[in-house]
Design a protein around this motif. Structure first.
Motif, PDB file in Angstrom:
ATOM      1  N   LYS A   5       0.850  -1.192   0.000  1.00  0.00           N
ATOM      2  CA  LYS A   5       0.000   0.000   0.000  1.00  0.00           C
ATOM      3  C   LYS A   5       0.887   1.243   0.000  1.00  0.00           C
ATOM      4  O   LYS A   5       1.861   1.323   0.749  1.00  0.00           O
ATOM      5  CB  LYS A   5      -0.907   0.029   1.213  1.00  0.00           C
ATOM      6  N   LEU A   6       0.520   2.209  -0.830  1.00  0.00           N
ATOM      7  CA  LEU A   6       1.242   3.472  -0.917  1.00  0.00           C
ATOM      8  C   LEU A   6       0.236   4.596  -0.711  1.00  0.00           C
ATOM      9  O   LEU A   6      -0.736   4.707  -1.465  1.00  0.00           O
ATOM     10  CB  LEU A   6       1.930   3.588  -2.281  1.00  0.00           C
ATOM     11  N   SER A   7       0.459   5.393   0.341  1.00  0.00           N
ATOM     12  CA  SER A   7      -0.448   6.497   0.685  1.00  0.00           C
ATOM     13  C   SER A   7       0.220   7.829   0.387  1.00  0.00           C
ATOM     14  O   SER A   7       1.390   8.036   0.719  1.00  0.00           O
ATOM     15  CB  SER A   7      -0.804   6.448   2.173  1.00  0.00           C
ATOM     16  N   THR A  14      -4.840   6.355  -0.886  1.00  0.00           N
ATOM     17  CA  THR A  14      -4.029   5.157  -0.700  1.00  0.00           C
ATOM     18  C   THR A  14      -4.338   4.201  -1.830  1.00  0.00           C
ATOM     19  O   THR A  14      -5.505   3.975  -2.164  1.00  0.00           O
ATOM     20  CB  THR A  14      -4.343   4.478   0.649  1.00  0.00           C
ATOM     21  N   ASN A  16      -3.150   0.349  -3.823  1.00  0.00           N
ATOM     22  CA  ASN A  16      -2.409  -0.900  -3.820  1.00  0.00           C
ATOM     23  C   ASN A  16      -1.473  -0.881  -5.012  1.00  0.00           C
ATOM     24  O   ASN A  16      -1.890  -0.531  -6.123  1.00  0.00           O
ATOM     25  CB  ASN A  16      -3.348  -2.101  -3.911  1.00  0.00           C
ATOM     26  N   THR A  89       3.016  -1.026   4.138  1.00  0.00           N
ATOM     27  CA  THR A  89       2.407   0.275   3.837  1.00  0.00           C
ATOM     28  C   THR A  89       3.445   1.368   3.959  1.00  0.00           C
ATOM     29  O   THR A  89       4.243   1.376   4.891  1.00  0.00           O
ATOM     30  CB  THR A  89       1.255   0.553   4.830  1.00  0.00           C
ATOM     31  N   LYS A  91       3.694   5.718   3.631  1.00  0.00           N
ATOM     32  CA  LYS A  91       2.967   6.977   3.504  1.00  0.00           C
ATOM     33  C   LYS A  91       3.974   8.082   3.180  1.00  0.00           C
ATOM     34  O   LYS A  91       4.983   8.214   3.883  1.00  0.00           O
ATOM     35  CB  LYS A  91       2.213   7.301   4.798  1.00  0.00           C
TER      36      LYS A  91
END
Length: 95
Positions: A5-7, A14, A16, A89, A91
């Motif tokens: 996951k990249l926020s 966010t 995938n 994840t 962020k």
């Protein structure tokens, strides 16, 4: 294929992503404010603040480390064109 996951804090989104995806590739697609001048020879313009999940990124290359140092980047800064999301994840927000 495994995903991570990249926020993006600046656009509150966010997504995938496949593991190994560079931050800049997704930033371009979703309209995040991460800028870059790589294609115009301005290395270092895509410095990005890693707010969470820095351990889930690829290790900085020697080139990335030098560019970050030359630009007086902080400990949590990475080049979006170099950093790859490997797992979990992450962020980010524009530097």
């Amino acid at each position: 294929m495994a995903t991570a996951k990249l926020s993006f804090a600046d656009v509150a989104l966010t997504v995938n992503v496949p593991e190994g995806t560079r931050i800049i590739d997704i930033s371009e697609k979703i309209g995040s404010g991460i800028t870059y001048g790589c294609r115009e020879g301005e290395c270092g313009t895509c410095i990005t603040r890693i707010m969470e999940g820095g351990d889930n990124l690829s290790e900085p290359s020697a080139l990335e480390t030098r560019v970050l140092k030359d630009n007086l980047a902080g400990r949590n800064d990475r080049l979006a064109c170099q950093a790859q999301v490997l797992r979990g994840t992450v962020k980010v927000k524009p530097g």
